[in-house]
Design a protein around this motif. Sequence first.
Motif, PDB file in Angstrom:
ATOM      1  N   VAL A 146       0.835  -1.202   0.000  1.00 54.98           N
ATOM      2  CA  VAL A 146       0.000   0.000   0.000  1.00 54.98           C
ATOM      3  C   VAL A 146       0.868   1.250   0.000  1.00 54.98           C
ATOM      4  O   VAL A 146       2.065   1.195   0.275  1.00 54.98           O
ATOM      5  CB  VAL A 146      -0.924   0.045   1.242  1.00 54.98           C
ATOM      6  CG1 VAL A 146      -1.894  -1.128   1.239  1.00 54.98           C
ATOM      7  CG2 VAL A 146      -0.093   0.060   2.533  1.00 54.98           C
ATOM      8  N   ARG A 147       0.212   2.366  -0.325  1.00 54.77           N
ATOM      9  CA  ARG A 147       0.831   3.672  -0.151  1.00 54.77           C
ATOM     10  C   ARG A 147       0.304   4.283   1.140  1.00 54.77           C
ATOM     11  O   ARG A 147      -0.879   4.177   1.438  1.00 54.77           O
ATOM     12  CB  ARG A 147       0.521   4.594  -1.338  1.00 54.77           C
ATOM     13  CG  ARG A 147       1.181   4.164  -2.640  1.00 54.77           C
ATOM     14  CD  ARG A 147       0.858   5.137  -3.767  1.00 54.77           C
ATOM     15  NE  ARG A 147       1.531   4.728  -5.009  1.00 54.77           N
ATOM     16  CZ  ARG A 147       1.028   3.851  -5.862  1.00 54.77           C
ATOM     17  NH1 ARG A 147      -0.150   3.307  -5.622  1.00 54.77           N
ATOM     18  NH2 ARG A 147       1.693   3.510  -6.957  1.00 54.77           N
ATOM     19  N   THR A 148       1.185   4.904   1.883  1.00 51.09           N
ATOM     20  CA  THR A 148       0.780   5.532   3.135  1.00 51.09           C
ATOM     21  C   THR A 148       0.909   7.054   2.991  1.00 51.09           C
ATOM     22  O   THR A 148       1.614   7.528   2.089  1.00 51.09           O
ATOM     23  CB  THR A 148       1.654   5.033   4.298  1.00 51.09           C
ATOM     24  OG1 THR A 148       3.021   5.351   4.040  1.00 51.09           O
ATOM     25  CG2 THR A 148       1.506   3.526   4.451  1.00 51.09           C
ATOM     26  N   PRO A 149       0.213   7.812   3.853  1.00 52.94           N
ATOM     27  CA  PRO A 149      -0.460   7.411   5.090  1.00 52.94           C
ATOM     28  C   PRO A 149      -1.724   6.600   4.827  1.00 52.94           C
ATOM     29  O   PRO A 149      -2.367   6.757   3.793  1.00 52.94           O
ATOM     30  CB  PRO A 149      -0.779   8.742   5.774  1.00 52.94           C
ATOM     31  CG  PRO A 149      -0.850   9.722   4.644  1.00 52.94           C
ATOM     32  CD  PRO A 149       0.161   9.285   3.650  1.00 52.94           C
ATOM     33  N   LEU A 150      -2.064   5.758   5.803  1.00 49.08           N
ATOM     34  CA  LEU A 150      -3.213   4.880   5.681  1.00 49.08           C
ATOM     35  C   LEU A 150      -3.686   4.466   7.069  1.00 49.08           C
ATOM     36  O   LEU A 150      -2.880   4.034   7.896  1.00 49.08           O
ATOM     37  CB  LEU A 150      -2.835   3.627   4.875  1.00 49.08           C
ATOM     38  CG  LEU A 150      -3.879   2.528   4.758  1.00 49.08           C
ATOM     39  CD1 LEU A 150      -5.078   3.012   3.944  1.00 49.08           C
ATOM     40  CD2 LEU A 150      -3.276   1.279   4.130  1.00 49.08           C
ATOM     41  N   THR A 151      -4.970   4.597   7.326  1.00 50.65           N
ATOM     42  CA  THR A 151      -5.550   4.120   8.578  1.00 50.65           C
ATOM     43  C   THR A 151      -5.858   2.634   8.424  1.00 50.65           C
ATOM     44  O   THR A 151      -6.629   2.253   7.540  1.00 50.65           O
ATOM     45  CB  THR A 151      -6.833   4.883   8.927  1.00 50.65           C
ATOM     46  OG1 THR A 151      -6.532   6.281   9.048  1.00 50.65           O
ATOM     47  CG2 THR A 151      -7.422   4.384  10.227  1.00 50.65           C
ATOM     48  N   LEU A 152      -5.267   1.821   9.277  1.00 47.18           N
ATOM     49  CA  LEU A 152      -5.387   0.372   9.137  1.00 47.18           C
ATOM     50  C   LEU A 152      -6.626  -0.154   9.868  1.00 47.18           C
ATOM     51  O   LEU A 152      -6.988   0.354  10.927  1.00 47.18           O
ATOM     52  CB  LEU A 152      -4.144  -0.322   9.692  1.00 47.18           C
ATOM     53  CG  LEU A 152      -2.832  -0.041   8.967  1.00 47.18           C
ATOM     54  CD1 LEU A 152      -1.679  -0.723   9.696  1.00 47.18           C
ATOM     55  CD2 LEU A 152      -2.897  -0.524   7.523  1.00 47.18           C
ATOM     56  N   PRO A 153      -7.255  -1.188   9.323  1.00 45.63           N
ATOM     57  CA  PRO A 153      -8.377  -1.823  10.021  1.00 45.63           C
ATOM     58  C   PRO A 153      -7.896  -2.533  11.285  1.00 45.63           C
ATOM     59  O   PRO A 153      -6.693  -2.708  11.505  1.00 45.63           O
ATOM     60  CB  PRO A 153      -8.904  -2.845   8.989  1.00 45.63           C
ATOM     61  CG  PRO A 153      -8.311  -2.437   7.684  1.00 45.63           C
ATOM     62  CD  PRO A 153      -7.010  -1.784   8.004  1.00 45.63           C
ATOM     63  N   VAL A 154      -8.850  -2.961  12.095  1.00 41.67           N
ATOM     64  CA  VAL A 154      -8.534  -3.707  13.312  1.00 41.67           C
ATOM     65  C   VAL A 154      -7.815  -5.007  12.947  1.00 41.67           C
ATOM     66  O   VAL A 154      -8.083  -5.614  11.912  1.00 41.67           O
ATOM     67  CB  VAL A 154      -9.832  -4.016  14.093  1.00 41.67           C
ATOM     68  CG1 VAL A 154      -9.545  -4.876  15.309  1.00 41.67           C
ATOM     69  CG2 VAL A 154     -10.521  -2.722  14.499  1.00 41.67           C
ATOM     70  N   ALA A 155      -6.870  -5.405  13.807  1.00 40.47           N
ATOM     71  CA  ALA A 155      -6.113  -6.666  13.648  1.00 40.47           C
ATOM     72  C   ALA A 155      -5.237  -6.657  12.403  1.00 40.47           C
ATOM     73  O   ALA A 155      -4.921  -7.713  11.851  1.00 40.47           O
ATOM     74  CB  ALA A 155      -7.049  -7.867  13.635  1.00 40.47           C
ATOM     75  N   THR A 256      11.786  21.106  -6.485  1.00 37.05           N
ATOM     76  CA  THR A 256      12.755  21.580  -5.503  1.00 37.05           C
ATOM     77  C   THR A 256      12.042  22.335  -4.383  1.00 37.05           C
ATOM     78  O   THR A 256      10.954  22.869  -4.562  1.00 37.05           O
ATOM     79  CB  THR A 256      13.778  22.522  -6.158  1.00 37.05           C
ATOM     80  OG1 THR A 256      13.085  23.659  -6.697  1.00 37.05           O
ATOM     81  CG2 THR A 256      14.516  21.807  -7.266  1.00 37.05           C
ATOM     82  N   GLY A 257      12.688  22.353  -3.220  1.00 32.84           N
ATOM     83  CA  GLY A 257      12.164  23.122  -2.102  1.00 32.84           C
ATOM     84  C   GLY A 257      11.136  22.385  -1.270  1.00 32.84           C
ATOM     85  O   GLY A 257      11.096  22.517  -0.054  1.00 32.84           O
ATOM     86  N   ARG A 258      10.289  21.588  -1.910  1.00 32.82           N
ATOM     87  CA  ARG A 258       9.237  20.869  -1.186  1.00 32.82           C
ATOM     88  C   ARG A 258       8.985  19.528  -1.871  1.00 32.82           C
ATOM     89  O   ARG A 258       7.923  19.301  -2.453  1.00 32.82           O
ATOM     90  CB  ARG A 258       7.963  21.701  -1.164  1.00 32.82           C
ATOM     91  CG  ARG A 258       6.987  21.293  -0.059  1.00 32.82           C
ATOM     92  CD  ARG A 258       5.844  22.301   0.004  1.00 32.82           C
ATOM     93  NE  ARG A 258       4.963  22.039   1.112  1.00 32.82           N
ATOM     94  CZ  ARG A 258       3.882  22.765   1.403  1.00 32.82           C
ATOM     95  NH1 ARG A 258       3.587  23.810   0.651  1.00 32.82           N
ATOM     96  NH2 ARG A 258       3.123  22.465   2.429  1.00 32.82           N
ATOM     97  N   PRO A 259       9.972  18.642  -1.843  1.00 31.92           N
ATOM     98  CA  PRO A 259       9.836  17.369  -2.569  1.00 31.92           C
ATOM     99  C   PRO A 259       8.693  16.505  -2.019  1.00 31.92           C
ATOM    100  O   PRO A 259       8.383  16.534  -0.834  1.00 31.92           O
ATOM    101  CB  PRO A 259      11.190  16.688  -2.342  1.00 31.92           C
ATOM    102  CG  PRO A 259      11.710  17.293  -1.079  1.00 31.92           C
ATOM    103  CD  PRO A 259      11.227  18.716  -1.093  1.00 31.92           C
ATOM    104  N   LEU A 260       8.080  15.756  -2.919  1.00 27.33           N
ATOM    105  CA  LEU A 260       7.019  14.820  -2.545  1.00 27.33           C
ATOM    106  C   LEU A 260       7.595  13.411  -2.497  1.00 27.33           C
ATOM    107  O   LEU A 260       8.495  13.072  -3.271  1.00 27.33           O
ATOM    108  CB  LEU A 260       5.883  14.865  -3.558  1.00 27.33           C
ATOM    109  CG  LEU A 260       5.164  16.204  -3.726  1.00 27.33           C
ATOM    110  CD1 LEU A 260       4.102  16.087  -4.808  1.00 27.33           C
ATOM    111  CD2 LEU A 260       4.546  16.641  -2.423  1.00 27.33           C
ATOM    112  N   VAL A 261       7.068  12.612  -1.597  1.00 27.68           N
ATOM    113  CA  VAL A 261       7.574  11.248  -1.437  1.00 27.68           C
ATOM    114  C   VAL A 261       6.397  10.271  -1.378  1.00 27.68           C
ATOM    115  O   VAL A 261       5.422  10.512  -0.658  1.00 27.68           O
ATOM    116  CB  VAL A 261       8.417  11.102  -0.154  1.00 27.68           C
ATOM    117  CG1 VAL A 261       8.857   9.653   0.040  1.00 27.68           C
ATOM    118  CG2 VAL A 261       9.636  12.010  -0.217  1.00 27.68           C
ATOM    119  N   ALA A 262       6.493   9.204  -2.148  1.00 28.49           N
ATOM    120  CA  ALA A 262       5.536   8.108  -2.045  1.00 28.49           C
ATOM    121  C   ALA A 262       6.120   7.080  -1.088  1.00 28.49           C
ATOM    122  O   ALA A 262       7.237   6.604  -1.295  1.00 28.49           O
ATOM    123  CB  ALA A 262       5.289   7.482  -3.416  1.00 28.49           C
TER     124      ALA A 262
END
Length: 296
Positions: A146-155, A256-262
């Motif tokens: 998966v790509r994050t951020p991600l809210t995970l289900p229970v367990a 530049t200045g504000r790079p994005l990250v997957a």
Amino acid sequence: MELRQMRYFVGVAEELHFGRAAERLYISTPTLSQQIKQLEREVGTTLLIRHSRGVELTPAGQVFLARARETIQAAGLALKDTRRAAGLDEPVLRLGLLNGVPGWLPAALEQLAADRYPSSTVTLAAGTTVDQVRMLSSGEIDLGLVRTPLTLPVATTSEHLADEELGVLLAATHPLAERTELTLDDLAGLELIWIQRAAAPEFYDDALKRLGDQIRLSDISMSHSQLHSALRVRRGAISLGSCRAATPDVVWRPITGRPLVAKYAAIWRTDSHNPVLRSMTVSPGLTAVRQQVVAD
């Protein structure tokens, strides 16, 4: 009605073509057509409309497709759980293959499975981040990407595996293509064509927040595989992606200045009894994969 006939129907419904479905199912086209007709007689109504270009589903066929998929999945889980209870569980890891993920990441996981459980095999099921969570929850896969951020289900738990820089994708004829790098100010007012939010809502929202409100979000969205085609049509628009997506007619430029990250992560159920998965999550396990990927 037999499970085999349901599988045949699902194959035709997904391919929308008897010839392609027959090739996929390793049977002859006449045999497949005969089985579908027999199924329709038993159901009591037409499920597929046949025409010269292929087939299309009737309203009844759409309902039957959804129920057939559920039945096939339930039958597979019944067999798997029964074999597991009898101590006959086969060493198979069902790995979720995230759309657009770097190829070396699933390859590294497959190698880890082979190293930790030499007699195991790995099968793949492709989908978006949301698909991965759904398939994991329904028992269709053992380990998802998966790509994050991600809210995970229970367990459900996760392990961060890799980071990949995201930059700007644009047609080679775009005026900004002449520059070697871009700033957010350069992108102000440009149309951004990107993935559907439903594919990974939290990742999508986080990336747009980092870009700020200067970029104009397009009224269309595409899958990863379609972004190149969109940029060839709307040559004044831009998209986001990694340097892997660059081609002769679609170039990649860093921000530049504000790079994005997957950020990519593996997710799995904490109550899973899959022996291959358990062997992979024993330390250092997935941590070693992360180190290997980052080093590469």
